[in-house]
Design an enzyme around this catalytic site. Structure first.
Site, PDB file in Angstrom:
ATOM      1  N   GLU A 433       0.820  -1.217   0.000  1.00 48.92           N
ATOM      2  CA  GLU A 433       0.000   0.000   0.000  1.00 48.92           C
ATOM      3  C   GLU A 433       0.851   1.264   0.000  1.00 48.92           C
ATOM      4  O   GLU A 433       0.610   2.195   0.767  1.00 48.92           O
ATOM      5  CB  GLU A 433      -0.962  -0.005   1.204  1.00 48.92           C
ATOM      6  CG  GLU A 433      -1.933  -1.164   1.177  1.00 48.92           C
ATOM      7  CD  GLU A 433      -3.021  -1.095   2.250  1.00 48.92           C
ATOM      8  OE1 GLU A 433      -2.942  -0.219   3.124  1.00 48.92           O
ATOM      9  OE2 GLU A 433      -3.951  -1.914   2.203  1.00 48.92           O
ATOM     10  N   GLU A 509      -4.188  -8.936   0.580  1.00 48.97           N
ATOM     11  CA  GLU A 509      -4.618  -8.679   1.953  1.00 48.97           C
ATOM     12  C   GLU A 509      -6.130  -8.702   1.924  1.00 48.97           C
ATOM     13  O   GLU A 509      -6.743  -7.984   1.129  1.00 48.97           O
ATOM     14  CB  GLU A 509      -4.091  -7.305   2.391  1.00 48.97           C
ATOM     15  CG  GLU A 509      -3.772  -7.235   3.850  1.00 48.97           C
ATOM     16  CD  GLU A 509      -3.128  -5.906   4.211  1.00 48.97           C
ATOM     17  OE1 GLU A 509      -1.996  -5.630   3.744  1.00 48.97           O
ATOM     18  OE2 GLU A 509      -3.742  -5.148   4.959  1.00 48.97           O
TER      19      GLU A 509
HETATM   20  C1  GAL Z   1      -4.083  -2.550   5.519  1.00 50.90           C
HETATM   21  C2  GAL Z   1      -2.584  -2.442   5.720  1.00 50.90           C
HETATM   22  C3  GAL Z   1      -2.131  -3.252   6.898  1.00 50.90           C
HETATM   23  C4  GAL Z   1      -2.996  -2.944   8.068  1.00 50.90           C
HETATM   24  C5  GAL Z   1      -4.415  -3.290   7.728  1.00 50.90           C
HETATM   25  C6  GAL Z   1      -5.363  -3.195   8.895  1.00 50.90           C
HETATM   26  O1  GAL Z   1      -4.569  -1.553   4.712  1.00 50.90           O
HETATM   27  O2  GAL Z   1      -1.910  -2.866   4.595  1.00 50.90           O
HETATM   28  O3  GAL Z   1      -0.804  -2.972   7.200  1.00 50.90           O
HETATM   29  O4  GAL Z   1      -2.838  -1.615   8.378  1.00 50.90           O
HETATM   30  O5  GAL Z   1      -4.813  -2.455   6.690  1.00 50.90           O
HETATM   31  O6  GAL Z   1      -5.545  -1.918   9.372  1.00 50.90           O
END
Ligand code: GAL
Length: 821
Positions: A433, A509
């Site tokens: 990200e 993710e």
């Molecule tokens: C995502 C990010 C993670 C973590 C997750 C939960 O966007 O890549 O590192 O922050 O959200 O908040």
């Protein structure tokens, strides 16, 4: 005739100095370190007096002892990824532990076997962070990124009298992280002594260019270093052994002047046994480096034989079989142990993940401990090794962006060189990200980093986890990557597939569902960013963030879209920091995203994934607990997470009807069995599961608990290695007289260890608990506490006793032995 005396002297020499034939000596610098926190002028100086400093062993995390404080790394930030409109104070974002500031480590550095014609190298598996390393008062090197491994040649810094001092200065800045980074020498430090003609750190590169049922071609490239880089007529003799230790291939190669100090050896392994998560078969290549008849170095490279492909419209295949990643993202901390790496703790995590059917891990958002990579080779997990959470554009004020221009290439090179021989490593990730998705030229950075990975390892593809979907497509960011990975975008997979050239993609993710173990909120309804006064989230698994989803929404996309190659769920385990949705509510200081809590206890969500991922053992799990005094007659939904297609629920023998999983506009009904109208009555909740043929196949019951009566201790394993490192995780359950878990019990439990081990840490998975992880006492959360005990070096019996006011105490005896695992 040798006299007895000379014989004894010779024997002594043999005992203290490993056989003359041994050319390489590797030492773990784990004990006898001195540690102090703070700016300490002169601490690098060999004459500095450190007697008053704390004696510690490494790996060591200076901050995990606490205490928690909302002012530790208090961040005034706007979390863009959470779609926040303005900045606010976030107290627990990085865990609320005292990891900011400077810390010093010092140690006497004996370098045995060292003399003229030899080299000494220090290898750090990771040091948090901004490591300045000094030998005898002189700086030998600097490495800023706390997650990477690095090494320094210290030969010219060593003193001829053998009296050497090693000092390491580390410094953590505030606002440098989005989660708990840990602090100190939290990974291992090694000293490697070799001849000056030797194979350098990470000096081999093994690939398997051709694999058939009959044979595997194995190509081993081995670098050598010689004084002044001058050519020498050297010979490298390599044997490959299978898992049973049988030699299956050998070769001997002479170095030619045109080889550029790199041997290339091609060997053939007949009837290779292929590495896969289900069959993690390993081979080792043992190489001996000779100058004439003199052994100069010996080096072992462990590897696996497997092939994989990413193909348009077909997706990912391993050893010719298409499969989808059943993956989790994990941060590096080990909950109550902090960031200090411990192999037994990692093994515990992987054992739980295996049981769930998980086959892949994303090391979010940084290089993992080498112990994790080796365990993934051995236990069978595919790894996506990730480099960065930031490139040029910052996410936090003092993050990696400050080092990016100068260090990103070096950091990627070390990452790839260290881990490229591991069969578990399937993909490299260059970032997570990164805001550069939206900046002009961001795609050029992606291309540059990807090219570095390809240059150092042409066998693996490269991805980045993307969250800015429109920019990723508009800016040709996604199209540059070998493998497009999207974070939280199941609803846009079809669009990405239609517009991108690759013909495949995956969920790098997914989900980010939030829940607290054993906590249930009513009514059980889907909700985003839902907050409660107790700062917990509901374990009905219906709550997510405004940008994230329930697990089932991702499952639909995974099951219906063949070009989607799997998912990496956020996260396998809760971690320190990022207590979303309570980022602004101290004392929340650890995450709620895990399938398992911070103390490694499974939440209900563990079973939702297990029901889907574990194809070898059945899953049948009921939620919630059934002890709701005051809810009599009120609707209390019951969910069943099961691998069976259908089940009937009974409350005190009265049928609540049969439910069958099936497609509908509600993704949940496809993956869970749900009885939403059950009225609570104390007693017994029972489910009878039916298999695909409609036969009753399994049952599960939950009983209303009575008053807390005793403590029951349950160890994850009862036989430990007496190696001073091995751990057992012992769950302390507050139970009623009949052995039912008391799900609301909050009794404070005290732990005492005697015999062949020590108390190591304690945790209860409550993200709001400010109790110390290192004192042998803690309040039960949802009726349970996890006590972690550590074996000593002496074999024997380790006894753990747990006591609590008004409770019958619990006791357990574990065996530690020199042979046990
Ligand atoms: C995502 C990010 C993670 C973590 C997750 C939960 O966007 O890549 O590192 O922050 O959200 O908040």
């Amino acid at each position: 005739m040798p006299t007895l005396k000379t014989l004894a002297a010779a024997l002594l020499l043999l005992a203290t100095r490993p056989a003359a034939a041994q050319a390489r000596h590797e030492y773990l610098l784990d004990t006898d370190w001195k540690f102090a926190k703070g700016e300490i002028p002169d601490a690098a100086n060999p004459t500095f007096q450190d007697a008053k400093w704390q004696t510690v062993s490494v790996p060591h995390d200076w901050a995990i002892a606490g205490p928690f404080d909302g002012n530790n790394d208090l961040q005034a930030v706007k979390i863009e990824q959470n779609n926040e409109a303005k900045a606010s104070l976030k107290a627990g974002r990085t865990g609320g532990l005292p990891f900011i500031g400077t810390g010093w480590y010092r140690r006497r550095l004996a370098v045995p076997q060292f003399g003229p014609g030899q080299r000494a190298v220090l290898l750090f598996d990771g040091a948090m962070s901004n490591a300045h390393v000094f030998v005898n008062g002189k700086e030998v090197g600097y490495w800023p990124y706390g997650y990477n491994s690095f090494s320094f040649d210290i030969t010219s810094f060593l003193s001829p009298d053998g009296n050497n001092t090693l000092a390491v200065r580390l410094q953590n800045q505030p606002e440098a992280s989005r989660w708990y980074p840990g602090a100190g020498l939290y990974r291992n430090v090694h000293l490697v002594v070799t001849d000056d003609v030797h194979i350098p750190v990470w000096g081999t590169y093994v690939t398997t260019p051709e694999i058939t049922a009959g044979l595997a071609k194995v190509r081993l490239k081995t670098k050598v270093e010689t004084p002044n880089g001058a050519f020498q007529p050297l010979r490298l003799q390599t044997e490959i052994r299978d898992a049973a230790g049988q030699v299956v291939a050998t070769t001997s190669t002479a170095l030619a002047a045109t080889d550029g100090l790199e041997f290339e050896q091609n060997l053939v392994v007949p009837q290779p046994k292929l590495w896969a998560p289900e069959t993690p078969v390993l081979y080792t290549a043992s190489s001996k480096l000779y100058a004439g008849d003199a052994l100069k170095d010996a080096y072992t490279t462990r590897f696996g034989i497997r092939s994989f492909k990413f193909e348009a419209n077909k997706g990912f295949s391993l050893n010719g079989q298409v499969r989808k990643f059943k993956g989790v993202c994990n941060h590096h901390d080990l909950g109550p142990l902090g960031a200090a790496v411990n192999t037994a703790a990692l093994r515990r995590q992987l054992t739980l993940l295996k049981n769930m059917g998980c086959d892949a891990i994303r090391t979010s958002h940084n290089m993992p401990a080498p112990e994790l990579v080796s365990l993934c080779d051995e236990m069978g997990f595919m790894l996506m090794v990730e480099a960065f959470d930031e490139w040029k554009t910052p996410k936090v004020k003092n993050g990696y962006s400050q080092y990016f221009d100068e260090w990103s290439e070096r950091d990627i090179v070390n990452m790839v060189h260290r881990d490229r021989n591991h069969p578990s490593v399937i993909m490299w990730s260059i970032g997570n990200e990164v805001p550069d998705q939206s900046t002009p030229g961001g795609n050029k950075i992606a291309k540059r980093l990807q090219d570095i990975c390809h240059r150092e390892d042409p066998t693996r593809l490269v991805m980045a986890g993307m969250d800015r979907f429109d920019d990723d497509l508009k800016n040709n960011f996604a199209s540059v990557l070998d493998v497009p990975g999207f974070n939280y975008k199941p609803h846009r997979y079809p669009e990405a597939y239609g517009k991108l050239p690759q013909g495949f993609l995956f969920g790098s993710e997914t989900a980010s569902t939030v829940s607290s173990r054993g906590v249930y909120k009513f009514p059980a309804v889907k909700a985003k960013d839902k907050k409660y006064a107790d700062q917990q989230s509901s374990s009905y698994d219906l709550e997510a963030c405004n940008w994230s989803q329930t697990p089932d929404e991702e499952f639909v996309a995974q099951d219906d879209l063949p070009y989607v190659m799997g998912e990496f769920v956020w996260t396998g385990f809760d971690y320190l920091g990022e207590p979303t949705p309570y980022d602004e509510q101290w004392p929340s200081h650890s995450s709620l995203f895990g399938m398992m809590d911070l103390a490694t206890m499974p939440k209900d969500r563990f079973y939702l994934y297990r029901a889907r991922w574990n194809t070898t053992a059945a899953t049948l799990h009921l939620l919630p607990h059934w002890t709701w005094p005051g809810r009599e007659g009120q609707p209390t939904p019951v969910f069943c997470y099961t691998s069976y297609p259908s089940a009937e629920l009974f409350v005190n023998g009265k049928s609540q009807g049969r439910q069958t999983k099936g497609p509908s506009d509600q993704p949940q009904t496809r993956y869970r069995l749900m009885w939403n109208d059950v009225k609570y009555a104390p007693g017994t909740l029972k489910v009878v599961a039916y298999d695909a043929q409609g036969k009753a196949a399994a049952t599960e019951e939950v009983h209303t608990a009575g008053k807390p009566h005793h403590i029951k201790l349950v160890a994850d394993h009862t036989s430990l290695a007496a190696d001073g490192q091995d751990l057992a995780y012992v769950t302390a359950r507050v139970e009623d007289a009949r052995g039912n878990l008391c799900p609301d019990a909050t009794n404070e439990l005290k732990f005492a260890v005697s015999g062949a081990g020590t108390f190591r840490a304690v945790g209860n998975g409550d993200p709001t608990s400010l109790e110390s992880f290192q004192k042998p006492q803690m309040k039960a959360f949802s009726g349970q506490v996890m006590a972690i005990v550590q074996a000593s070096n002496k074999a024997g019996a380790l006894r753990l006793k747990a006591t609590g006011t008004g409770l019958k105490s619990g006791e357990i005896e574990l065996k530690t032995s020199t042979a046990a695992q």
